[in-house]
Design a protein around this motif. Structure first.
Motif, PDB file in Angstrom:
ATOM      1  N   ALA A  46       0.838  -1.204   0.000  1.00  0.00           N
ATOM      2  CA  ALA A  46       0.000   0.000   0.000  1.00  0.00           C
ATOM      3  C   ALA A  46       0.870   1.249   0.000  1.00  0.00           C
ATOM      4  CB  ALA A  46      -0.934   0.002   1.210  1.00  0.00           C
ATOM      5  N   ARG A  47       1.953   1.230   0.761  1.00  0.00           N
ATOM      6  CA  ARG A  47       2.860   2.382   0.789  1.00  0.00           C
ATOM      7  C   ARG A  47       3.538   2.575  -0.560  1.00  0.00           C
ATOM      8  NH1 ARG A  47       5.457   0.400   6.186  1.00  0.00           N
ATOM      9  NH2 ARG A  47       3.875   1.100   7.638  1.00  0.00           N
ATOM     10  N   SER A  48       3.941   1.507  -1.209  1.00  0.00           N
ATOM     11  CA  SER A  48       4.662   1.630  -2.475  1.00  0.00           C
ATOM     12  C   SER A  48       3.747   2.019  -3.631  1.00  0.00           C
ATOM     13  CB  SER A  48       5.399   0.329  -2.800  1.00  0.00           C
ATOM     14  OG  SER A  48       4.472  -0.688  -3.119  1.00  0.00           O
ATOM     15  N   GLU A  49       2.464   1.765  -3.518  1.00  0.00           N
ATOM     16  CA  GLU A  49       1.536   2.070  -4.604  1.00  0.00           C
ATOM     17  C   GLU A  49       0.774   3.373  -4.393  1.00  0.00           C
ATOM     18  OE1 GLU A  49       1.577   0.303  -7.357  1.00  0.00           O
ATOM     19  OE2 GLU A  49       3.054  -0.980  -6.427  1.00  0.00           O
ATOM     20  N   GLY A  50       0.936   4.017  -3.252  1.00  0.00           N
ATOM     21  CA  GLY A  50       0.209   5.254  -2.961  1.00  0.00           C
ATOM     22  C   GLY A  50       0.724   6.431  -3.772  1.00  0.00           C
ATOM     23  N   ALA A  51      -0.006   7.523  -3.725  1.00  0.00           N
ATOM     24  CA  ALA A  51       0.387   8.732  -4.445  1.00  0.00           C
ATOM     25  C   ALA A  51       1.726   9.239  -3.921  1.00  0.00           C
ATOM     26  CB  ALA A  51      -0.674   9.809  -4.290  1.00  0.00           C
ATOM     27  N   ARG A  52       2.605   9.603  -4.824  1.00  0.00           N
ATOM     28  CA  ARG A  52       3.902  10.161  -4.456  1.00  0.00           C
ATOM     29  C   ARG A  52       3.811  11.678  -4.306  1.00  0.00           C
ATOM     30  NH1 ARG A  52       4.890   5.463  -3.132  1.00  0.00           N
ATOM     31  NH2 ARG A  52       6.237   4.160  -4.377  1.00  0.00           N
ATOM     32  N   ALA A  53       2.773  12.249  -4.901  1.00  0.00           N
ATOM     33  CA  ALA A  53       2.512  13.684  -4.783  1.00  0.00           C
ATOM     34  C   ALA A  53       1.056  13.925  -5.143  1.00  0.00           C
ATOM     35  CB  ALA A  53       3.425  14.486  -5.719  1.00  0.00           C
ATOM     36  N   TRP A  54       0.462  14.950  -4.534  1.00  0.00           N
ATOM     37  CA  TRP A  54      -0.882  15.357  -4.913  1.00  0.00           C
ATOM     38  C   TRP A  54      -1.074  16.815  -4.529  1.00  0.00           C
ATOM     39  CZ3 TRP A  54      -3.855  17.057  -0.882  1.00  0.00           C
ATOM     40  CH2 TRP A  54      -3.594  16.548   0.383  1.00  0.00           C
ATOM     41  N   VAL A  55      -1.956  17.484  -5.233  1.00  0.00           N
ATOM     42  CA  VAL A  55      -2.288  18.871  -4.916  1.00  0.00           C
ATOM     43  C   VAL A  55      -3.791  19.081  -5.048  1.00  0.00           C
ATOM     44  CG1 VAL A  55      -0.066  19.862  -5.607  1.00  0.00           C
ATOM     45  CG2 VAL A  55      -1.882  19.641  -7.297  1.00  0.00           C
ATOM     46  N   HIS A  56      -4.281  20.025  -4.288  1.00  0.00           N
ATOM     47  CA  HIS A  56      -5.664  20.494  -4.370  1.00  0.00           C
ATOM     48  C   HIS A  56      -5.550  22.004  -4.492  1.00  0.00           C
ATOM     49  CE1 HIS A  56      -9.863  21.159  -2.886  1.00  0.00           C
ATOM     50  NE2 HIS A  56     -10.015  20.159  -3.744  1.00  0.00           N
ATOM     51  N   ILE A  57      -5.922  22.533  -5.660  1.00  0.00           N
ATOM     52  CA  ILE A  57      -5.656  23.927  -6.026  1.00  0.00           C
ATOM     53  C   ILE A  57      -6.937  24.749  -6.076  1.00  0.00           C
ATOM     54  CG2 ILE A  57      -4.776  25.422  -7.878  1.00  0.00           C
ATOM     55  CD1 ILE A  57      -3.125  22.956  -8.829  1.00  0.00           C
ATOM     56  N   ASP A  58      -6.868  25.977  -5.559  1.00  0.00           N
ATOM     57  CA  ASP A  58      -7.879  27.004  -5.804  1.00  0.00           C
ATOM     58  C   ASP A  58      -7.323  27.825  -6.950  1.00  0.00           C
ATOM     59  OD1 ASP A  58      -9.452  29.267  -5.971  1.00  0.00           O
ATOM     60  OD2 ASP A  58      -9.430  29.684  -3.823  1.00  0.00           O
ATOM     61  N   GLY A  59      -7.853  27.638  -8.150  1.00  0.00           N
ATOM     62  CA  GLY A  59      -7.291  28.269  -9.337  1.00  0.00           C
ATOM     63  C   GLY A  59      -7.879  29.619  -9.684  1.00  0.00           C
ATOM     64  N   THR A  60      -8.763  30.152  -8.872  1.00  0.00           N
ATOM     65  CA  THR A  60      -9.376  31.448  -9.177  1.00  0.00           C
ATOM     66  C   THR A  60      -8.450  32.585  -8.755  1.00  0.00           C
ATOM     67  OG1 THR A  60     -10.554  31.458  -7.074  1.00  0.00           O
ATOM     68  CG2 THR A  60     -11.722  30.553  -8.975  1.00  0.00           C
ATOM     69  N   GLY A  61      -8.421  33.656  -9.543  1.00  0.00           N
ATOM     70  CA  GLY A  61      -7.523  34.779  -9.235  1.00  0.00           C
ATOM     71  C   GLY A  61      -6.094  34.298  -9.284  1.00  0.00           C
ATOM     72  N   THR A  62      -5.324  34.632  -8.254  1.00  0.00           N
ATOM     73  CA  THR A  62      -3.972  34.084  -8.136  1.00  0.00           C
ATOM     74  C   THR A  62      -4.097  32.705  -7.515  1.00  0.00           C
ATOM     75  OG1 THR A  62      -3.026  36.291  -7.855  1.00  0.00           O
ATOM     76  CG2 THR A  62      -1.682  34.425  -7.130  1.00  0.00           C
ATOM     77  N   ALA A  63      -3.682  31.690  -8.218  1.00  0.00           N
ATOM     78  CA  ALA A  63      -3.842  30.306  -7.761  1.00  0.00           C
ATOM     79  C   ALA A  63      -3.150  30.086  -6.421  1.00  0.00           C
ATOM     80  CB  ALA A  63      -3.288  29.343  -8.800  1.00  0.00           C
ATOM     81  N   ALA A  64      -3.769  29.245  -5.607  1.00  0.00           N
ATOM     82  CA  ALA A  64      -3.204  28.918  -4.295  1.00  0.00           C
ATOM     83  C   ALA A  64      -3.476  27.455  -3.980  1.00  0.00           C
ATOM     84  CB  ALA A  64      -3.829  29.806  -3.227  1.00  0.00           C
ATOM     85  N   LEU A  65      -2.611  26.872  -3.190  1.00  0.00           N
ATOM     86  CA  LEU A  65      -2.808  25.497  -2.743  1.00  0.00           C
ATOM     87  C   LEU A  65      -3.801  25.463  -1.590  1.00  0.00           C
ATOM     88  CD1 LEU A  65       0.864  24.242  -2.711  1.00  0.00           C
ATOM     89  CD2 LEU A  65      -0.943  23.485  -4.249  1.00  0.00           C
ATOM     90  N   ARG A  66      -4.783  24.591  -1.694  1.00  0.00           N
ATOM     91  CA  ARG A  66      -5.685  24.334  -0.570  1.00  0.00           C
ATOM     92  C   ARG A  66      -5.020  23.318   0.356  1.00  0.00           C
ATOM     93  NH1 ARG A  66     -11.367  25.632  -1.863  1.00  0.00           N
ATOM     94  NH2 ARG A  66     -11.390  26.450  -3.969  1.00  0.00           N
ATOM     95  N   ASP A  67      -4.364  22.322  -0.234  1.00  0.00           N
ATOM     96  CA  ASP A  67      -3.643  21.301   0.501  1.00  0.00           C
ATOM     97  C   ASP A  67      -2.749  20.565  -0.498  1.00  0.00           C
ATOM     98  OD1 ASP A  67      -2.811  19.777   2.632  1.00  0.00           O
ATOM     99  OD2 ASP A  67      -4.773  18.903   3.051  1.00  0.00           O
TER     100      ASP A  67
END
Length: 110
Positions: A9-30
């Motif tokens: 499970a650890r080896s197959e999990g996401a190595r990176a992920w983002v959740h973006i607020d892309g309105t206006g100047t984009a920002a990371l939510r998490d």
């Protein structure tokens, strides 16, 4: 869960992920394994990784949500690298800022 199942499970999990607020100047939510988000232009974002991938042959899955129907794609393999991924949000063929965009990236880390 056995140790083999946990390791798998650890080896197959996401190595990176983002959740973006892309309105206006984009920002990371998490995010995870993300050092920065660059708002290049309308609907055009670059995700930089904290820990690089072994190469640019990783898998990236995208999703987005907005008041209208949008399509989200990464630019091309020429703009994909082991340290960053560039994505572009479209409404038909016009670039648009996305209310919410999410990206899950899987592959081997360096």
């Amino acid at each position: 869960m056995t140790s083999i199942a946990r390791d798998s499970a650890r080896s197959e999990g996401a190595r990176a992920w983002v959740h973006i607020d892309g309105t206006g100047t984009a920002a990371l939510r998490d995010s995870f394994n993300n050092s920065s988000l660059t708002d290049n232009n309308t609907g055009d974002y670059t995700i930089a990784f904290t820990n690089s991938f072994a190469n640019a042959n990783y898998s990236a899955n995208f999703g987005c949500n907005s008041g209208s129907t949008y399509f989200i794609n990464y630019y091309s393999y020429s703009n994909t690298s082991s340290t960053a991924l560039r994505i572009l949000g479209y409404n038909t063929s016009v670039a648009v800022d996305l209310d919410i965009a999410a990206c899950n990236i899987q592959g081997e880390l360096a």
